[in-house]
Design a protein around this motif. Structure first.
Motif, PDB file in Angstrom:
ATOM      1  N   LEU A 152      25.325   4.697  17.352  1.00 53.81           N
ATOM      2  CA  LEU A 152      26.325   3.797  17.902  1.00 53.81           C
ATOM      3  C   LEU A 152      26.192   3.651  19.418  1.00 53.81           C
ATOM      4  CD1 LEU A 152      29.398   4.843  15.745  1.00 53.81           C
ATOM      5  CD2 LEU A 152      27.913   2.852  15.468  1.00 53.81           C
ATOM      6  N   PHE A 153      25.692   4.672  20.106  1.00 53.29           N
ATOM      7  CA  PHE A 153      25.491   4.552  21.554  1.00 53.29           C
ATOM      8  C   PHE A 153      24.412   3.522  21.899  1.00 53.29           C
ATOM      9  CE2 PHE A 153      27.395   8.859  21.368  1.00 53.29           C
ATOM     10  CZ  PHE A 153      28.540   8.578  22.099  1.00 53.29           C
ATOM     11  N   PRO A 154      23.219   3.582  21.280  1.00 47.23           N
ATOM     12  CA  PRO A 154      22.255   2.505  21.543  1.00 47.23           C
ATOM     13  C   PRO A 154      22.743   1.148  21.043  1.00 47.23           C
ATOM     14  CG  PRO A 154      21.163   4.354  20.465  1.00 47.23           C
ATOM     15  CD  PRO A 154      22.613   4.663  20.509  1.00 47.23           C
ATOM     16  N   SER A 155      23.548   1.128  19.994  1.00 48.56           N
ATOM     17  CA  SER A 155      24.074  -0.144  19.495  1.00 48.56           C
ATOM     18  C   SER A 155      25.004  -0.787  20.513  1.00 48.56           C
ATOM     19  CB  SER A 155      24.832   0.070  18.186  1.00 48.56           C
ATOM     20  OG  SER A 155      23.954   0.474  17.183  1.00 48.56           O
ATOM     21  N   LEU A 156      25.768   0.028  21.194  1.00 52.38           N
ATOM     22  CA  LEU A 156      26.629  -0.503  22.251  1.00 52.38           C
ATOM     23  C   LEU A 156      25.790  -1.011  23.412  1.00 52.38           C
ATOM     24  CD1 LEU A 156      29.490  -0.911  23.366  1.00 52.38           C
ATOM     25  CD2 LEU A 156      29.327   1.388  24.316  1.00 52.38           C
ATOM     26  N   ALA A 157      24.765  -0.260  23.776  1.00 51.05           N
ATOM     27  CA  ALA A 157      23.904  -0.669  24.885  1.00 51.05           C
ATOM     28  C   ALA A 157      23.137  -1.946  24.580  1.00 51.05           C
ATOM     29  CB  ALA A 157      22.935   0.465  25.242  1.00 51.05           C
ATOM     30  N   GLY A 188      18.339 -18.294  22.369  1.00 45.48           N
ATOM     31  CA  GLY A 188      19.098 -17.614  21.325  1.00 45.48           C
ATOM     32  C   GLY A 188      18.428 -16.394  20.745  1.00 45.48           C
ATOM     33  N   ILE A 189      17.145 -16.213  21.010  1.00 46.73           N
ATOM     34  CA  ILE A 189      16.427 -15.091  20.401  1.00 46.73           C
ATOM     35  C   ILE A 189      16.954 -13.724  20.851  1.00 46.73           C
ATOM     36  CG2 ILE A 189      14.170 -13.949  20.292  1.00 46.73           C
ATOM     37  CD1 ILE A 189      12.937 -16.599  19.792  1.00 46.73           C
ATOM     38  N   PRO A 190      17.321 -13.510  22.119  1.00 43.85           N
ATOM     39  CA  PRO A 190      17.890 -12.192  22.455  1.00 43.85           C
ATOM     40  C   PRO A 190      19.152 -11.871  21.662  1.00 43.85           C
ATOM     41  CG  PRO A 190      17.302 -13.369  24.448  1.00 43.85           C
ATOM     42  CD  PRO A 190      17.130 -14.321  23.320  1.00 43.85           C
ATOM     43  N   TRP A 191      19.983 -12.875  21.419  1.00 50.18           N
ATOM     44  CA  TRP A 191      21.192 -12.646  20.628  1.00 50.18           C
ATOM     45  C   TRP A 191      20.838 -12.351  19.176  1.00 50.18           C
ATOM     46  CZ3 TRP A 191      25.492 -11.635  23.021  1.00 50.18           C
ATOM     47  CH2 TRP A 191      25.671 -12.117  24.308  1.00 50.18           C
ATOM     48  N   ILE A 192      19.853 -13.061  18.654  1.00 50.52           N
ATOM     49  CA  ILE A 192      19.414 -12.819  17.277  1.00 50.52           C
ATOM     50  C   ILE A 192      18.901 -11.391  17.138  1.00 50.52           C
ATOM     51  CG2 ILE A 192      17.659 -13.438  15.563  1.00 50.52           C
ATOM     52  CD1 ILE A 192      17.921 -16.348  16.586  1.00 50.52           C
ATOM     53  N   LEU A 193      18.090 -10.958  18.095  1.00 54.79           N
ATOM     54  CA  LEU A 193      17.541  -9.597  18.026  1.00 54.79           C
ATOM     55  C   LEU A 193      18.627  -8.541  18.216  1.00 54.79           C
ATOM     56  CD1 LEU A 193      14.177 -10.112  19.937  1.00 54.79           C
ATOM     57  CD2 LEU A 193      14.564  -9.990  17.466  1.00 54.79           C
ATOM     58  N   ALA A 194      19.630  -8.830  19.040  1.00 52.42           N
ATOM     59  CA  ALA A 194      20.729  -7.875  19.229  1.00 52.42           C
ATOM     60  C   ALA A 194      21.538  -7.718  17.944  1.00 52.42           C
ATOM     61  CB  ALA A 194      21.634  -8.323  20.374  1.00 52.42           C
ATOM     62  N   VAL A 195      21.836  -8.836  17.269  1.00 53.16           N
ATOM     63  CA  VAL A 195      22.572  -8.754  16.006  1.00 53.16           C
ATOM     64  C   VAL A 195      21.705  -8.070  14.940  1.00 53.16           C
ATOM     65  CG1 VAL A 195      23.594 -10.118  14.145  1.00 53.16           C
ATOM     66  CG2 VAL A 195      24.038 -10.722  16.510  1.00 53.16           C
ATOM     67  N   HIS A 196      20.417  -8.347  14.960  1.00 57.62           N
ATOM     68  CA  HIS A 196      19.523  -7.695  14.005  1.00 57.62           C
ATOM     69  C   HIS A 196      19.472  -6.196  14.241  1.00 57.62           C
ATOM     70  CE1 HIS A 196      15.588  -6.643  12.195  1.00 57.62           C
ATOM     71  NE2 HIS A 196      16.085  -7.387  11.235  1.00 57.62           N
ATOM     72  N   PHE A 197      19.481  -5.775  15.499  1.00 58.04           N
ATOM     73  CA  PHE A 197      19.525  -4.348  15.807  1.00 58.04           C
ATOM     74  C   PHE A 197      20.802  -3.723  15.253  1.00 58.04           C
ATOM     75  CE2 PHE A 197      20.395  -0.586  18.267  1.00 58.04           C
ATOM     76  CZ  PHE A 197      19.164   0.032  18.317  1.00 58.04           C
ATOM     77  N   GLN A 198      21.923  -4.430  15.374  1.00 62.46           N
ATOM     78  CA  GLN A 198      23.180  -3.920  14.809  1.00 62.46           C
ATOM     79  C   GLN A 198      23.071  -3.779  13.292  1.00 62.46           C
ATOM     80  OE1 GLN A 198      25.435  -2.880  16.865  1.00 62.46           O
ATOM     81  NE2 GLN A 198      24.523  -3.823  18.663  1.00 62.46           N
TER      82      GLN A 198
END
Length: 172
Positions: free
Chosen positions: A39-44, A67-77
């Motif tokens: 959860l700590f890296p997910s927040l970061a 939009g790709i950074p947002w896509i990758l951030a949601v994918h990481f979540q």
């Protein structure tokens, strides 16, 4: 990227990248890790897309794909939540888990549809990781593990998640 914050002209992107790198390194290389430690890296990772927006727009090959950074951030979540699946099964939180997975998948589909230029490499990577996740969920739910290896599905889930997290650590 933690050393990038020491530069004179380090921007907010360098700090967000250093925050992600240090939290992900601690999660991956700590002596004793709990599933909720992701959860700590997910927040970061939530801080990366807005902080790196300026640098992303200046990078040549992907200039038109804001939009790709947002896509990758949601994918990481999504992968972070997937890595906690064995804990969710143990704590009987499967309905909440699958509802969260469906919500993240819906956000991911909307972001992919609104992306101005579809990058086949990015979409292929997303598709492969989602299919691997579905396959591992299916195996964990339907196929009984061999008697010799009773935790094989849990190990596969954590191993695939660890590989993804290592890749994310290297790329950031």
């Amino acid at each position: 990227s933690a050393l990038c914050t020491l530069r004179r002209k380090a921007g907010p992107g360098a700090f967000a990248a250093a925050l992600f790198t240090s939290s992900m390194s601690f999660f991956l290389f700590a002596f004793q890790v709990h599933e909720k430690g992701v959860l700590f890296p997910s927040l970061a990772v939530c801080l990366l897309p807005p902080a790196l927006a300026k640098e992303w727009r200046q990078w040549g090959p992907l200039r038109s794909s804001a939009g790709i950074p947002w896509i990758l951030a949601v994918h990481f979540q999504l992968v972070s939540l997937f890595s906690m699946y064995p804990l969710m099964v143990k704590d009987d939180l499967c309905p909440a888990y699958f509802l969260s997975i469906l919500c993240l998948q819906a956000v991911l589909v909307v972001l992919c549809e609104r992306s101005p230029t579809p990058h086949t490499a990015c979409r292929s990577f997303l598709l492969v990781t989602v299919l691997v996740g579905v396959l591992l969920h299916f195996l964990h739910a339907v196929v009984p593990p061999p008697q010799r290896y009773p935790d094989i599905w849990t190990l596969l889930i954590t191993g695939v998640s660890c590989g993804y997290f290592m890749l994310a650590l290297i790329l950031v």
